[in-house]
Design an enzyme around this catalytic site. Structure first.
Site, PDB file in Angstrom:
ATOM      1  N   HIS A 167      10.722 -10.573   1.801  1.00 43.73           N
ATOM      2  CA  HIS A 167      11.860 -11.343   1.280  1.00 43.73           C
ATOM      3  C   HIS A 167      11.616 -12.852   1.283  1.00 43.73           C
ATOM      4  CE1 HIS A 167      13.343 -11.885   5.541  1.00 43.73           C
ATOM      5  NE2 HIS A 167      13.731 -13.034   5.016  1.00 43.73           N
ATOM      6  N   ASP A 176      10.331  -4.411   4.198  1.00 47.60           N
ATOM      7  CA  ASP A 176      10.285  -5.868   4.017  1.00 47.60           C
ATOM      8  C   ASP A 176       8.964  -6.447   4.558  1.00 47.60           C
ATOM      9  OD1 ASP A 176      10.974  -8.492   3.611  1.00 47.60           O
ATOM     10  OD2 ASP A 176      12.470  -8.581   5.217  1.00 47.60           O
ATOM     11  N   SER A 198      11.957 -15.488   9.942  1.00 48.48           N
ATOM     12  CA  SER A 198      11.606 -14.303   9.163  1.00 48.48           C
ATOM     13  C   SER A 198      10.111 -14.185   8.948  1.00 48.48           C
ATOM     14  CB  SER A 198      12.270 -14.363   7.785  1.00 48.48           C
ATOM     15  OG  SER A 198      13.638 -14.171   7.925  1.00 48.48           O
TER      16      SER A 198
END
Ligand SMILES: *[C@@H]1O[C@H](CO)[C@@H](O)[C@H](O)[C@H]1NC(C)=O
Ligand SMILES: *[C@@H]1O[C@H](CO)[C@@H](O)[C@H](O)[C@H]1NC(C)=O
Ligand SMILES: *[C@@H]1O[C@H](CO)[C@@H](O)[C@H](O)[C@H]1NC(C)=O
Ligand SMILES: *[C@@H]1O[C@H](CO)[C@@H](O)[C@H](O)[C@H]1NC(C)=O
Ligand SMILES: *[C@@H]1O[C@H](CO)[C@@H](O)[C@H](O)[C@H]1NC(C)=O
Ligand SMILES: *[C@@H]1O[C@H](CO)[C@@H](O)[C@H](O)[C@H]1NC(C)=O
Length: 758
Positions: A514, A565, A687
């Protein structure tokens, strides 16, 4: 007057008695002071005490480094009025031995701080340093300058180290050069080198030492680190000449390490604890490599104190943990005078003979032996250990004295000597060293810094197989790279999306899918990872997991669906592997089995049981914190605890489904909340970062940061969770086929990661 006469008569009498050995006399400090320095006594003024002189850096005590108090109350050597004890400027060996060139300035003697420059006669080219400085430890900086011209010889001119003479001026195959040191210098290293077919000289360049020459702790850690590295890795690079590339093969066999520490009176008392801590540090460091050696550890004076018996390893009764425990609690009471080095060698020989009986002739061939001694060499009992060393060689070389056999067996035996002390018996110690390549003799003034020295040895490690190897701490807080050498910063320019990533091979960064938006191309992506060759790495391409589809479950009430992801970024060039840039271990690879010390054929499942076995598993991930990183502590809720954890996903924005399992598939690990402890929570900039676990000195990534139920911080920072907030991380064990399809694919010149069969 009468009293005075009486006194001198008594003194004369007691001195006569001393000389007859009937009465013990103490030494005196009269006239012992030294201009420019001071001294310490190892055991006051009593018999056997050593008076050790100290001078400021750049000076050394002259004419003697120390004196011993003898039973007759006299110092040996005795002070001489015509040659008073003083501090002398450190001298470096004569560099004017260079051939075919000039040394500027020409001087008779060179002292600490003096600088020299070198140039060659016309037609000759210079290799090595063009300028060198005389250092406080009595050595020249840089490397030996060599003026040579292309003569068509098989080997390059090996040069002449400062202070040395060389015989042998032809450098064809099998030609030999021999070195000696001039004047009162002595030789350390290979006195003889042979030109081999591959164009390399055997051994290492020797050096000429004065009695005041020492190795710095940096030199020791570099030289010892690179010498012992070969013994400690299970993979070895060999030239596969047919294919014209390097391949890696597995070294067979068992590594036996024998360590002996001299604690006799000639070694200063405080050194015992230092030596013990240094040995502890050494074996901790060794444990980070992929081999699991057997240990024999002894302390010795005239007696031998065995801390760890190698036979316990053969019987499976000892482990690294038990060795560490024994060593750290080991103390010695009253110790005997005298030093018997030979007995220690004999014990080691005994142990080898036992191993040989156990393993059998053929099995013993697969055993490698590394002997490490810490001593000043002042043995006064048991005789010279040299004959015992010959017997050890004979045993390891399998009774065969043919050169061919010797050469093929040489890599199975190394004897390293750390010569430590003010007065070192180099002539006795240096011949005890054995080993094919690399420096085996180290000369140190004391062992105060030995622990730090060993702490540094892995820095020189450039072995690719050692994923996840790191330092436990970094004295400099802003230098986080040694603790987390795998961390990478990922920036996608168009969206200014900031993510973290982890180096998983020298060429690939693992991050979250992402981080990329539709339409991003490799030019938009920047990877920052400072490997010393520049901070910013160019990106060749990136690949998202084929099943990643953020809008896959819009219909089912999940606005943003983060399953799968994961993404891999391929760099244009390999990252330069060092202590500050090294891949992390990832699941289901042989490299990780090695790090976890799983022996034989291991499985992915075994690794998972090792890493994610408990109901609550403590894990870490990183966050960007200004110029450095912060460490976050979290607990993955596994097994029965998982359901409660993931249900908090329903509180996230954009989720309208009533079934949390629609959003949080089995591919996620869940952390956060307050129970069993208050976890840290991920910020947006975290992330893609590794969720990891340390195993001794190795780091293994088990997951990567994907998304959370609540946005509590933007850009980074160490932030605590609240009651409801939860994070979801992609469990790497669930995306192995994707990782393997890219990282296990033998498309580069050397094999990338080796994924396990099952
Ligand atoms: C030597 O010195 C010690 C104290 O350091 C003392 O106990 C001892 O009696 C002295 N011996 C002689 C012979 O003076
Ligand atoms: C070399 O060092 C000595 C001692 O410090 C000094 O006296 C001398 O001037 C130096 N020589 C040169 C050429 O720098
Ligand atoms: C290592 O051992 C295996 C099996 O014992 C053998 O097949 C292999 O040839 C050995 N390799 C080397 C390099 O000795
Ligand atoms: C090796 O030599 C020693 C002494 O020379 C002898 O006792 C021993 O049996 C020999 N071992 C082998 C395997 O030949
Ligand atoms: C010694 O080793 C060489 C080479 O490995 C071998 O050819 C020779 O037969 C061996 N000799 C003995 C006595 O074992
Ligand atoms: C993602 O999932 C949606 C909904 O199932 C589908 O319409 C779309 O084609 C998928 N996109 C990709 C790139 O597979």
């Amino acid at each position: 007057m009468g009293i005075s006469v009486h006194w001198s008569w008594l003194a004369a009498l007691s001195c006569l008695l001393c000389m007859a050995g009937e009465v013990q006399c103490n030494c005196t400090e009269t006239n012992m002071a030294m201009a420019g320095g001071d001294y310490k006594l190892t055991n006051k003024l009593e018999r056997g005490s050593i008076l050790v002189y100290h001078c400021p850096e750049g000076y050394y005590p002259y004419p003697h480094l120390a004196r011993v108090c003898q039973p007759n109350g006299r110092w040996n050597p005795s002070p001489k009025r015509f040659s008073p004890q003083r501090c002398r400027l450190v001298e470096c060996p004569d560099p004017n031995v260079m051939e075919n060139g000039n040394v500027i300035p020409p001087q008779e003697k060179y002292f600490v701080g003096n600088e020299t420059t070198y140039d060659c006669y016309s037609g000759y080219t210079l290799r090595g340093s063009t300028t060198r400085q005389c250092l406080p430890n009595g050595k020249w900086s840089g490397s030996t300058p060599i003026c040579s011209r292309d003569s068509g010889d098989n080997c390059p001119d090996p040069g002449i180290p400062a202070g040395a003479s060389r015989t042998g001026n032809i450098f064809g195959i099998d030609d030999t050069v021999k070195y000696t040191c001039n004047g009162n210098l002595f030789l350390v290293g290979s006195s003889e080198r042979v030109c081999q077919e591959n164009g390399q000289w055997t051994g290492k360049e020797p050096a000429c030492y004065y009695k005041h020459t020492y190795d710095t702790s940096l030199e020791v850690s570099e030289a010892f680190g690179s010498a012992i590295k070969d013994s400690l890795t299970t993979l070895e690079s060999v030239d596969d000449t047919q294919e014209g590339r390097k391949i890696r093969i597995s070294k067979n066999g068992t590594l036996n390490i024998y360590i002996a520490v001299d604690i006799s009176a000639s070694i200063e008392e405080k050194h015992f604890k230092n030596a013990r801590d240094a040995v502890l540090k050494l074996i901790t460091k060794i444990s980070s490599f992929s081999v699991t050696p057997n240990y024999e550890i002894v302390f010795f004076s005239s007696d031998v104190y065995e801390v760890v018996n190698i036979l316990d390893f053969l019987d499976g009764k000892a482990s690294l943990i038990s060795v560490m425990e024994k060593l750290s609690t080991f103390t010695i009471g009253e110790k005997n005078a005298g030093t018997d080095l030979n007995t220690v060698f004999k014990i080691f020989l005994d142990r080898m003979a036992f191993i040989k009986r156990r393993a059998g002739e053929e099995g013993f061939k697969e055993h490698r032996h590394v002997l490490i001694f810490f001593t000043d060499g002042a043995y006064n009992m048991g005789g010279s250990p040299l004959p015992t060393v010959e017997r050890i060689k004979n045993m390891v070389y399998m009774n065969n004295t043919s050169d061919q056999q010797k050469q093929s067996r040489e890599e199975y035996l190394d004897i390293y000597v750390f010569a430590i002390g003010t007065v070192i018996f180099d002539d006795d110690l240096h011949p005890l060293t054995v080993g094919k390549d690399g420096k085996h003799y180290f000369r140190m003034r004391d062992i105060e810094n030995l622990q730090d020295t060993f702490d540094e040895i892995i820095d020189e490690e450039e072995v690719k197989g050692l994923c996840g190897l790191h330092k436990e701490y970094s004295p400099d807080k802003t230098n986080f790279r040694k603790m987390f050498p795998w961390v990478a910063f990922v920036i996608v320019q168009v969206t200014k999306n900031r993510c973290l990533g982890s180096l998983v091979t020298p060429r690939f960064i693992l991050t979250a899918a992402h981080c990329f938006k539709f339409g991003d191309t490799p030019e938009h992506v920047t990877v920052e990872l400072d490997d010393g060759d520049g901070r910013v790495k160019r990106v060749k391409t990136f690949m998202l997991h084929p099943k990643y589809n953020i809008s896959a479950k819009v219909d089912q009430g999940v606005k943003e669906f983060y399953d799968f992801d994961v993404a891999l970024i391929q760099l244009e060039e390999d990252v330069k592997i060092s202590a500050e840039a090294r891949p992390i271990c990832i699941p289901c690879t042989q490299e990780t089995s090695n790090a976890l010390k799983l022996v034989g054929d291991s499985t992915c499942k075994q690794q998972e049981e090792h890493l994610l076995k408990d109901q609550i598993e403590r894990l870490n991930f990183l966050t960007r914190k200004r110029e450095t990183v912060g460490l976050k502590d979290v607990h993955a809720k596994l097994g029965d605890n998982r359901d409660e954890c993931i249900k908090h996903a329903l509180t996230a924005k954009g989720i309208t489904t009533k079934d949390e399992r629609v959003a949080v598939t089995d591919n996620f690990l869940c952390t956060g909340g307050l129970s069993p402890q208050r976890d840290h929570i991920a910020c947006t900039g975290d992330s893609g970062g590794a969720v990891f676990k340390n195993y001794e000195l190795r780091t293994i990534q088990v997951a990567l940061v994907s998304w959370g139920s609540k946005e509590m911080c933007i850009g980074g920072g160490v932030v605590e969770s609240d009651r409801l907030s939860r994070d979801f991380h992609i469990n790497l064990f669930k995306v192995i086929p994707f990782l393997k399809s890219i990282l296990g694919n033998d498309l580069n010149e050397y094999a990338p990661l080796t994924f396990l069969e099952n």
